[in-house]
Design a protein around this motif. Structure first.
Motif, PDB file in Angstrom:
ATOM      1  N   ALA A 103     -17.170  -3.785 -80.796  1.00  0.00           N
ATOM      2  CA  ALA A 103     -15.727  -3.611 -80.671  1.00  0.00           C
ATOM      3  C   ALA A 103     -15.222  -2.347 -81.356  1.00  0.00           C
ATOM      4  CB  ALA A 103     -15.005  -4.828 -81.247  1.00  0.00           C
ATOM      5  N   GLN A 104     -15.976  -1.834 -82.325  1.00  0.00           N
ATOM      6  CA  GLN A 104     -15.507  -0.704 -83.118  1.00  0.00           C
ATOM      7  C   GLN A 104     -16.165   0.634 -82.778  1.00  0.00           C
ATOM      8  OE1 GLN A 104     -12.919  -1.058 -85.207  1.00  0.00           O
ATOM      9  NE2 GLN A 104     -12.865  -3.209 -84.547  1.00  0.00           N
ATOM     10  N   THR A 105     -17.305   0.607 -82.109  1.00  0.00           N
ATOM     11  CA  THR A 105     -18.049   1.849 -81.923  1.00  0.00           C
ATOM     12  C   THR A 105     -18.562   2.001 -80.499  1.00  0.00           C
ATOM     13  OG1 THR A 105     -20.081   0.791 -82.683  1.00  0.00           O
ATOM     14  CG2 THR A 105     -18.808   2.011 -84.322  1.00  0.00           C
ATOM     15  N   LEU A 106     -18.777   3.273 -80.128  1.00  0.00           N
ATOM     16  CA  LEU A 106     -19.382   3.632 -78.850  1.00  0.00           C
ATOM     17  C   LEU A 106     -20.806   4.130 -79.092  1.00  0.00           C
ATOM     18  CD1 LEU A 106     -16.451   5.662 -77.262  1.00  0.00           C
ATOM     19  CD2 LEU A 106     -17.301   3.464 -76.431  1.00  0.00           C
ATOM     20  N   GLN A 107     -21.657   3.856 -78.142  1.00  0.00           N
ATOM     21  CA  GLN A 107     -23.011   4.395 -78.171  1.00  0.00           C
ATOM     22  C   GLN A 107     -23.074   5.568 -77.198  1.00  0.00           C
ATOM     23  OE1 GLN A 107     -26.511   2.426 -76.174  1.00  0.00           O
ATOM     24  NE2 GLN A 107     -27.156   2.086 -78.298  1.00  0.00           N
ATOM     25  N   VAL A 108     -23.489   6.708 -77.692  1.00  0.00           N
ATOM     26  CA  VAL A 108     -23.571   7.926 -76.894  1.00  0.00           C
ATOM     27  C   VAL A 108     -25.044   8.301 -76.751  1.00  0.00           C
ATOM     28  CG1 VAL A 108     -22.893  10.348 -76.715  1.00  0.00           C
ATOM     29  CG2 VAL A 108     -21.322   8.681 -77.742  1.00  0.00           C
ATOM     30  N   VAL A 117      -2.983   7.760 -70.399  1.00  0.00           N
ATOM     31  CA  VAL A 117      -3.320   8.546 -71.589  1.00  0.00           C
ATOM     32  C   VAL A 117      -2.142   8.481 -72.557  1.00  0.00           C
ATOM     33  CG1 VAL A 117      -4.108  10.774 -72.457  1.00  0.00           C
ATOM     34  CG2 VAL A 117      -4.639  10.113 -70.100  1.00  0.00           C
ATOM     35  N   GLU A 118      -2.432   8.145 -73.802  1.00  0.00           N
ATOM     36  CA  GLU A 118      -1.382   8.087 -74.816  1.00  0.00           C
ATOM     37  C   GLU A 118      -0.915   9.503 -75.166  1.00  0.00           C
ATOM     38  OE1 GLU A 118      -0.251   5.284 -75.517  1.00  0.00           O
ATOM     39  OE2 GLU A 118      -1.846   3.786 -75.266  1.00  0.00           O
ATOM     40  N   ARG A 119       0.197   9.592 -75.869  1.00  0.00           N
ATOM     41  CA  ARG A 119       0.752  10.905 -76.212  1.00  0.00           C
ATOM     42  C   ARG A 119      -0.214  11.724 -77.056  1.00  0.00           C
ATOM     43  NH1 ARG A 119       1.336  15.101 -77.157  1.00  0.00           N
ATOM     44  NH2 ARG A 119       3.144  16.421 -77.599  1.00  0.00           N
ATOM     45  N   ASP A 120      -1.071  11.071 -77.842  1.00  0.00           N
ATOM     46  CA  ASP A 120      -2.013  11.794 -78.693  1.00  0.00           C
ATOM     47  C   ASP A 120      -3.311  12.138 -77.954  1.00  0.00           C
ATOM     48  OD1 ASP A 120      -3.113   9.278 -78.474  1.00  0.00           O
ATOM     49  OD2 ASP A 120      -3.163   8.859 -80.620  1.00  0.00           O
ATOM     50  N   TYR A 121      -3.277  12.083 -76.598  1.00  0.00           N
ATOM     51  CA  TYR A 121      -4.400  12.431 -75.724  1.00  0.00           C
ATOM     52  C   TYR A 121      -5.529  11.408 -75.771  1.00  0.00           C
ATOM     53  CZ  TYR A 121      -1.979  16.906 -75.548  1.00  0.00           C
ATOM     54  OH  TYR A 121      -1.012  17.877 -75.378  1.00  0.00           O
ATOM     55  N   ARG A 122      -5.208  10.217 -76.242  1.00  0.00           N
ATOM     56  CA  ARG A 122      -6.199   9.139 -76.328  1.00  0.00           C
ATOM     57  C   ARG A 122      -6.085   8.260 -75.091  1.00  0.00           C
ATOM     58  NH1 ARG A 122      -5.071   4.325 -78.835  1.00  0.00           N
ATOM     59  NH2 ARG A 122      -3.232   5.377 -79.703  1.00  0.00           N
ATOM     60  N   LEU A 123      -7.228   7.967 -74.476  1.00  0.00           N
ATOM     61  CA  LEU A 123      -7.215   7.059 -73.336  1.00  0.00           C
ATOM     62  C   LEU A 123      -6.668   5.704 -73.754  1.00  0.00           C
ATOM     63  CD1 LEU A 123     -10.609   7.735 -71.501  1.00  0.00           C
ATOM     64  CD2 LEU A 123      -8.321   8.208 -70.650  1.00  0.00           C
ATOM     65  N   ALA A 124      -5.759   5.166 -72.948  1.00  0.00           N
ATOM     66  CA  ALA A 124      -5.205   3.842 -73.223  1.00  0.00           C
ATOM     67  C   ALA A 124      -6.257   2.781 -72.890  1.00  0.00           C
ATOM     68  CB  ALA A 124      -3.945   3.617 -72.401  1.00  0.00           C
ATOM     69  N   THR A 125      -6.554   1.957 -73.863  1.00  0.00           N
ATOM     70  CA  THR A 125      -7.565   0.914 -73.684  1.00  0.00           C
ATOM     71  C   THR A 125      -6.984  -0.440 -74.059  1.00  0.00           C
ATOM     72  OG1 THR A 125      -8.394   1.310 -75.924  1.00  0.00           O
ATOM     73  CG2 THR A 125      -9.500   2.480 -74.132  1.00  0.00           C
ATOM     74  N   GLY A 126      -7.752  -1.491 -73.806  1.00  0.00           N
ATOM     75  CA  GLY A 126      -7.324  -2.827 -74.169  1.00  0.00           C
ATOM     76  C   GLY A 126      -7.339  -3.038 -75.668  1.00  0.00           C
ATOM     77  N   PRO A 127      -6.641  -4.077 -76.168  1.00  0.00           N
ATOM     78  CA  PRO A 127      -6.564  -4.328 -77.607  1.00  0.00           C
ATOM     79  C   PRO A 127      -7.908  -4.681 -78.228  1.00  0.00           C
ATOM     80  CG  PRO A 127      -5.630  -6.159 -76.353  1.00  0.00           C
ATOM     81  CD  PRO A 127      -5.889  -5.073 -75.376  1.00  0.00           C
ATOM     82  N   GLU A 128      -8.888  -5.013 -77.391  1.00  0.00           N
ATOM     83  CA  GLU A 128     -10.211  -5.367 -77.919  1.00  0.00           C
ATOM     84  C   GLU A 128     -10.998  -4.152 -78.400  1.00  0.00           C
ATOM     85  OE1 GLU A 128     -10.827  -4.298 -73.615  1.00  0.00           O
ATOM     86  OE2 GLU A 128      -9.316  -5.382 -74.797  1.00  0.00           O
ATOM     87  N   CYS A 129     -10.521  -2.956 -78.100  1.00  0.00           N
ATOM     88  CA  CYS A 129     -11.269  -1.732 -78.409  1.00  0.00           C
ATOM     89  C   CYS A 129     -10.812  -1.114 -79.730  1.00  0.00           C
ATOM     90  CB  CYS A 129     -11.102  -0.716 -77.290  1.00  0.00           C
ATOM     91  SG  CYS A 129     -11.725  -1.264 -75.693  1.00  0.00           S
ATOM     92  N   GLY A 130     -11.726  -1.061 -80.697  1.00  0.00           N
ATOM     93  CA  GLY A 130     -11.441  -0.354 -81.940  1.00  0.00           C
ATOM     94  C   GLY A 130     -11.861   1.097 -81.872  1.00  0.00           C
ATOM     95  N   TRP A 131     -12.667   1.459 -80.866  1.00  0.00           N
ATOM     96  CA  TRP A 131     -13.072   2.846 -80.665  1.00  0.00           C
ATOM     97  C   TRP A 131     -12.013   3.590 -79.844  1.00  0.00           C
ATOM     98  CZ3 TRP A 131     -13.231   3.206 -75.436  1.00  0.00           C
ATOM     99  CH2 TRP A 131     -13.613   2.071 -74.705  1.00  0.00           C
TER     100      TRP A 131
END
Length: 416
Positions: A123-128, A358-372
């Motif tokens: 929920a908090q991190t992405l794997q790249v 996309v949020e104003r801070d250029y962040r993709l809008a995601t569901g509340p489950e995403c901490g990343w």
């Protein structure tokens, strides 16, 4: 963590250092073996289309040691540049400035490394997943910034080859051509924008006995509107105005401002090309051939050249041409972030008018489950306006992203 290390993510590296200090925990993955920005169009004498004060940092932090003025001072050219009385450095000099800044962040960058997959780890991190020297490895991150640049576009049915190029590779391909033959007989440039006009001017001067054919569907090159009031579309406040506007107003603003950036040419360059064409007409030796209101209808590439059929649209008359090369100045396409995000894309929301939210801070809008978080440096015109992904907004945009990352990091620390 950043994907790509062009000017956008380079500016972000600067903003992060100035936000967090020199110990910032960040890494950028870049496919190229070294820093480079449109090297194929570093034509001698070609100038930037943006004011030097719209460098990587100045609009965000005028006192930054990474400004273009600081670069000039370090090179002992500040007084010389001032005496030059210009606000627009050559592209070669600005590229040297970018390399000068990039050298300070070499430890953050993994050159020759391509990001091949992104997926949620928890929920908090992405794997790249990245590939370097045919080896795969994985990294974890809370914040991912995509600055992967643009893809060159060729006309439908036209494929790049030894004799067909995009202007992205102009200088590299010309060097290859020069090794094959002394001087080409005819070169064709397709397109009516700034890159097309610059390519025509460069080819006409580089090859004094070569016929240069400029083919485009317009009646002539259209001048860029860089007047003072029109340029307000590139002010930082314009992003706020665009972001909060209704979909109808967004479309109106975008249409009104197209002639500041898309398929337009600096007026001085238009005048220079017209001067050359007219002088040749007077002399009776027309080597610069403007084939306006025309479209290429057939392209056949061979080992020794390209066969073309060019249709003059008003009459339908078709002209057959044999050229040594076809150079396509047909623009670029923004890369779809979803192509990189893979499984993580399933958590991204769609904007009401279509496209990614996309949020104003250029962040993709995601569901509340995403901490990343995933931030975009590009592909935001539909939400933030025509200027949002351009060089002129780079300092302010990366400041917004760095500030957002700092705020999110502080909140995570408080919650822990």
């Amino acid at each position: 963590m950043g994907i790509g290390f062009g000017p956008s993510n380079l500016a972000l590296a600067v903003a992060l250092e100035e936000e967090y200090g020199s110990g910032v925990d960040a890494v950028f993955f870049e496919k190229q073996p070294a820093f480079g920005w449109h090297r194929g169009m570093l034509i001698e004498g070609a100038t930037m289309q943006v004011n030097f004060l719209k460098d990587l940092v100045t609009l965000r932090n005028p006192t930054s040691r990474y400004s273009f003025v600081a670069y000039l001072h370090s090179k002992d050219r500040l007084a010389d540049f001032i005496n030059h009385k210009t606000m627009f450095p050559t592209r070669l000099e600005f590229h040297d400035y970018l390399e000068w800044v990039a050298a300070s962040f070499a430890g953050m960058v993994r050159y020759g490394t391509e990001v091949v997959a992104v997926r949620p780890h928890d929920a908090q991190t992405l794997q790249v997943v990245v590939r370097h020297d045919d080896e795969l490895r994985t990294c974890l991150t809370r914040n991912l910034v995509i600055g992967a640049g643009l893809d060159p576009v060729l006309p439908d049915g036209v494929r790049q080859g030894e004799r067909i190029w995009h202007t992205e590779d102009l200088l590299t391909r010309l060097a290859d051509l020069d090794r094959l033959e002394d001087e080409p007989r005819r070169l064709v440039v397709l397109g009516a924008g700034q890159s097309a006009a610059e390519a025509v001017e460069h080819l006409h001067g580089r090859y004094p006995r070569t016929e240069i054919c400029a083919v485009f569907t317009r009646y002539g090159y259209s001048p860029a509107d860089d007047s003072a009031f029109a340029n307000r579309i590139f002010d930082p406040q314009a992003v706020d105005h665009y972001y909060q506007a209704s979909d109808d107003v967004k479309r109106m603003l975008f249409d009104y401002s197209r002639n500041t950036n898309y398929s337009v040419v600096d007026l001085d360059l238009i005048d220079e090309l017209y001067r050359r064409a007219y002088a040749e007409k007077v002399a009776g030796t027309e080597r610069l051939r403007i084939m306006n209101v025309s479209r290429i209808e057939d392209v056949r590439a061979g080992a020794d050249g390209v066969g073309l059929k060019v249709c003059f649209l008003p009459s339908g008359e078709v002209t057959a041409l044999e050229a040594d090369a076809l150079i396509c100045a047909t623009g670029y396409r923004e890369r779809n972030p979803l192509d990189l995000l893979g499984e993580a894309a399933e958590h991204c929301r769609t904007a009401p008018g279509g496209g990614l939210a996309v949020e104003r801070d250029y962040r993709l809008a995601t569901g509340p489950e995403c901490g990343w978080a995933v931030y975009l440096q590009g592909a935001t015109e539909h939400t933030h306006g025509i200027a949002s992904s351009l060089l002129s907004m780079i300092a302010v945009r990366t400041g917004d992203i760095a500030g957002s990352i700092a705020g999110r990091t502080a909140r995570v620390a408080q919650e822990a």
